[in-house]
Design a protein around this motif. Structure first.
Motif, mmCIF file in Angstrom:
data_model
loop_
_atom_site.group_PDB
_atom_site.id
_atom_site.type_symbol
_atom_site.label_atom_id
_atom_site.label_comp_id
_atom_site.label_asym_id
_atom_site.label_seq_id
_atom_site.Cartn_x
_atom_site.Cartn_y
_atom_site.Cartn_z
ATOM 1 N N LEU A 1 45.462 42.113 45.691
ATOM 2 C CA LEU A 1 45.430 41.584 44.322
ATOM 3 C C LEU A 1 45.020 40.117 44.330
ATOM 4 N N VAL A 2 45.627 39.351 45.239
ATOM 5 C CA VAL A 2 45.326 37.915 45.294
ATOM 6 C C VAL A 2 43.884 37.697 45.745
ATOM 7 N N LEU A 3 43.446 38.511 46.705
ATOM 8 C CA LEU A 3 42.078 38.377 47.210
ATOM 9 C C LEU A 3 41.054 38.697 46.125
ATOM 10 N N ALA A 4 41.327 39.726 45.310
ATOM 11 C CA ALA A 4 40.388 40.102 44.242
ATOM 12 C C ALA A 4 40.223 38.946 43.256
ATOM 13 N N ALA A 5 41.348 38.343 42.850
ATOM 14 C CA ALA A 5 41.269 37.207 41.923
ATOM 15 C C ALA A 5 40.590 36.022 42.606
ATOM 16 N N GLY A 6 40.858 35.841 43.907
ATOM 17 C CA GLY A 6 40.264 34.729 44.649
ATOM 18 C C GLY A 6 38.748 34.843 44.740
ATOM 19 N N LEU A 7 38.248 36.081 44.883
ATOM 20 C CA LEU A 7 36.797 36.292 44.934
ATOM 21 C C LEU A 7 36.144 35.826 43.636
ATOM 22 N N LEU A 8 36.784 36.146 42.513
ATOM 23 C CA LEU A 8 36.231 35.754 41.216
ATOM 24 C C LEU A 8 36.167 34.230 41.103
ATOM 25 N N THR A 9 37.270 33.552 41.403
ATOM 26 C CA THR A 9 37.306 32.101 41.185
ATOM 27 C C THR A 9 36.494 31.346 42.226
ATOM 28 N N ALA A 10 36.290 31.927 43.420
ATOM 29 C CA ALA A 10 35.498 31.231 44.436
ATOM 30 C C ALA A 10 34.014 31.288 44.103
ATOM 31 N N THR A 11 33.588 32.373 43.427
ATOM 32 C CA THR A 11 32.150 32.555 43.213
ATOM 33 C C THR A 11 31.700 32.212 41.794
ATOM 34 N N THR A 12 32.641 31.818 40.923
ATOM 35 C CA THR A 12 32.283 31.551 39.536
ATOM 36 C C THR A 12 32.819 30.186 39.141
ATOM 37 N N SER A 13 31.952 29.319 38.597
ATOM 38 C CA SER A 13 32.413 27.982 38.232
ATOM 39 C C SER A 13 33.348 28.088 37.035
ATOM 40 N N PRO A 14 34.316 27.165 36.899
ATOM 41 C CA PRO A 14 35.261 27.233 35.781
ATOM 42 C C PRO A 14 34.571 27.270 34.417
ATOM 43 N N VAL A 15 33.462 26.525 34.276
ATOM 44 C CA VAL A 15 32.778 26.515 32.979
ATOM 45 C C VAL A 15 32.175 27.890 32.682
ATOM 46 N N ALA A 16 31.560 28.516 33.709
ATOM 47 C CA ALA A 16 31.014 29.860 33.525
ATOM 48 C C ALA A 16 32.128 30.835 33.175
ATOM 49 N N LEU A 17 33.291 30.674 33.808
ATOM 50 C CA LEU A 17 34.426 31.548 33.499
ATOM 51 C C LEU A 17 34.866 31.374 32.055
ATOM 52 N N ALA A 18 34.911 30.101 31.601
ATOM 53 C CA ALA A 18 35.323 29.846 30.221
ATOM 54 C C ALA A 18 34.337 30.490 29.247
ATOM 55 N N ASP A 19 33.027 30.390 29.547
ATOM 56 C CA ASP A 19 32.014 31.044 28.702
ATOM 57 C C ASP A 19 32.215 32.555 28.688
ATOM 58 N N GLY A 20 32.459 33.112 29.866
ATOM 59 C CA GLY A 20 32.677 34.554 29.972
ATOM 60 C C GLY A 20 33.898 34.995 29.185
ATOM 61 N N VAL A 21 34.983 34.218 29.308
ATOM 62 C CA VAL A 21 36.207 34.555 28.575
ATOM 63 C C VAL A 21 35.946 34.499 27.073
ATOM 64 N N SER B 1 24.485 33.129 46.569
ATOM 65 C CA SER B 1 24.710 34.527 46.925
ATOM 66 C C SER B 1 24.576 35.369 45.670
ATOM 67 N N LEU B 2 24.408 36.667 45.877
ATOM 68 C CA LEU B 2 24.301 37.572 44.728
ATOM 69 C C LEU B 2 25.568 37.486 43.879
ATOM 70 N N LEU B 3 26.717 37.378 44.560
ATOM 71 C CA LEU B 3 27.977 37.326 43.819
ATOM 72 C C LEU B 3 28.049 36.098 42.908
ATOM 73 N N HIS B 4 27.513 34.966 43.404
ATOM 74 C CA HIS B 4 27.520 33.765 42.572
ATOM 75 C C HIS B 4 26.626 33.939 41.346
ATOM 76 N N GLU B 5 25.535 34.722 41.516
ATOM 77 C CA GLU B 5 24.551 34.821 40.438
ATOM 78 C C GLU B 5 24.886 35.864 39.371
ATOM 79 N N LEU B 6 25.810 36.763 39.682
ATOM 80 C CA LEU B 6 26.143 37.796 38.694
ATOM 81 C C LEU B 6 26.675 37.159 37.414
ATOM 82 N N ASP B 7 26.500 37.887 36.309
ATOM 83 C CA ASP B 7 27.007 37.443 35.014
ATOM 84 C C ASP B 7 28.534 37.279 35.085
ATOM 85 N N PRO B 8 29.076 36.135 34.621
ATOM 86 C CA PRO B 8 30.534 35.954 34.716
ATOM 87 C C PRO B 8 31.324 37.056 34.011
#
Lengths: 264, 184
Positions: A121-141, A16-23
């Motif tokens: 609030l919970v849904l917003a955070a859930g959208l991020l973690t559902a569409t972004t792999s943990p490794v991509a999140l770590a790179d983004g952070v 999906s587009l959401l999965h492909e966006l930059d973390p």
């Protein structure tokens, strides 16, 4: 208990587009949503944000059930918050009275408002973690924290530790399960007795598990050194992050949704 | 940070974080609004005792960020900071003490006290934005967080000395070799 091979985290792979966006864009957009939700001061405003998030849920191609599961742990907080407001607030017109029970209009709307805010609030955070792999999140952070390097904050080291930890969580999980099974086969019981008894029952599990994990760390360090790892300076990545026009657009849309909500 | 120049220290911190997460899945008791009696603090305390408070704090903060990445519950912007990176960074406080039996016990107590203060602040902030007027957020937050942190501290105290000894035997860190015995 720890299940071998059990998945951890909330990532749901899909196209999906959401999965492909930059973390980084997704982390910032989530931050805009979370901080922004506190600027939204009315029920219509929150409903507008809810509608926008619902569109994003559909666009993410992640089954809605996945998000419902992330809402479950906060269900108690939501219900209690709403109930406290409904039963104990004394603002506005009295809608219902029975003995000491009084429900006022102000309490009812405040209860609904706060419950909705928590869910969003919970849904917003859930959208991020559902569409972004943990490794991509770590790179983004890592990238987002790197300006803090100027204040000697070890952004690269933190991201590196997080990434290595992600890689070894399943391995250690399996090892923990194996050791616990081996101890159980010898008659150990982990669910009996008081707190101290149970903690003591875990000692024969914890000692080999901990020593094993620290030994693995030594072996990994040797492997990294022999491949020339020398810290974050000048290190390249297999997958480079690229901030594109669509990422900037995503941020603009998030800001717009919040601005509209705050005005309503 | 110069301490991380040694790759061995970096990987030990990473594995301690992974172990903390795995142990966090073994729950003795789970609280309804987050927080549970578990063993997750033990590897972070051991790391701090073995490698010093600075590495302990950075690794703790990294563990908090990992937890946030994997399982975020964000109810209030202040609460994020005081529920994820800061309370686990407090585990590093154990590294202020010598890696001996006595230091381990003191380290556990100070680290858990630090974590308690962070969750306490977060609880007050949460309550300030959600509870009806007239409720006392301080008492509630203190009671709630003590309810799982005190038992978790007891568990840590029961096992941490034995684990520190086992690691000293198998893989002593530089700090352990230099400071495990009080200088006489």
């Amino acid at each position: 208990m720890v299940g071998a091979g059990r998945t951890f985290g909330r990532f749901y792979p899909a196209v999906s587009l959401l999965h492909e966006l930059d973390p980084r864009a997704k982390i910032l957009a989530t931050a805009i949503f979370i901080l922004g939700i506190f600027l939204v001061g009315s029920i219509p405003g929150l409903l507008e944000v809810a509608a926008a998030l619902a569109v994003l849920v559909v666009a993410s191609r992640v089954p809605p059930g996945v998000f419902l599961r992330t809402l479950r742990p906060v269900a108690i907080i939501v219900i209690l918050t709403a109930l406290f407001q409904i039963l104990f607030s004394r603002e506005g017109v009295t809608l219902f009275e029975w003995g000491i029970l009084q429900v006022h209009e102000g309490g009812l709307s405040m209860g609904f408002f706060l419950a909705l805010r928590i869910l969003l609030l919970v849904l917003a955070a859930g959208l991020l973690t559902a569409t972004t792999s943990p490794v991509a999140l770590a790179d983004g952070v890592e990238d987002l924290l790197s300006p803090l390097k100027r204040f000697r904050f070890p952004a690269h080291e933190v991201a590196m530790m997080t990434t290595i930890a992600l890689r070894f969580i399943p391995t250690l999980q399996e090892e923990a399960q194996k050791i616990m099974n081996a101890q159980a086969a010898r008659g150990a019981s982990f669910a009996e007795g008081g707190l101290i008894r149970r903690a003591q029952a875990f000692r024969p599990v914890l000692v080999p598990l901990t020593v094993g994990a620290f030994r693995r760390a030594d072996e990994l360090a040797e492997a990294m050194e022999s491949r020339g790892y020398r810290g974050g300076e000048g290190r390249t990545r297999y997958r480079e992050l690229r901030f594109q026009v669509r990422d900037a657009l995503a941020l603009a849309v998030a800001a717009l949704v919040i601005a509209l909500g705050a005005l309503l | 940070m110069s301490e991380f120049r040694d790759v061995r220290v970096l990987t030990e911190a990473a594995l301690a974080i992974a172990l903390a997460f795995v142990l966090g899945l073994i729950k003795f008791f789970k609280m309804p609004e987050g927080g549970s009696i578990s063993l997750e603090m033990i590897p972070l305390i051991l790391l701090a005792l073995r490698q010093g408070w600075r590495i302990g704090m950075v690794a703790g903060a990294a563990y908090g960020i990992l937890d946030l990445i994997l399982d975020p519950y964000i109810l209030n912007p202040v609460q994020v900071l005081f529920d994820y990176p800061l309370p686990f960074a407090a585990m590093g406080l154990a590294g202020l003490f010598r890696p001996s039996a006595r230091g381990a016990v003191l380290g556990c107590i100070v680290a858990v006290a630090g974590r308690f203060i962070c969750h306490f602040i977060s609880g007050v902030a949460f309550f300030a934005s959600y509870a009806p007027k007239g409720w006392n957020p301080y008492v509630y937050s203190a009671a709630y967080n003590a309810a799982y942190l005190v038992p978790s501290l007891v568990i840590a105290l029961v096992v941490v000395v034995a684990l520190l000894k086992a690691l000293e035997g198998a893989r002593p860190s530089r700090r352990q070799r230099e400071q495990a015995r009080p200088a006489s």
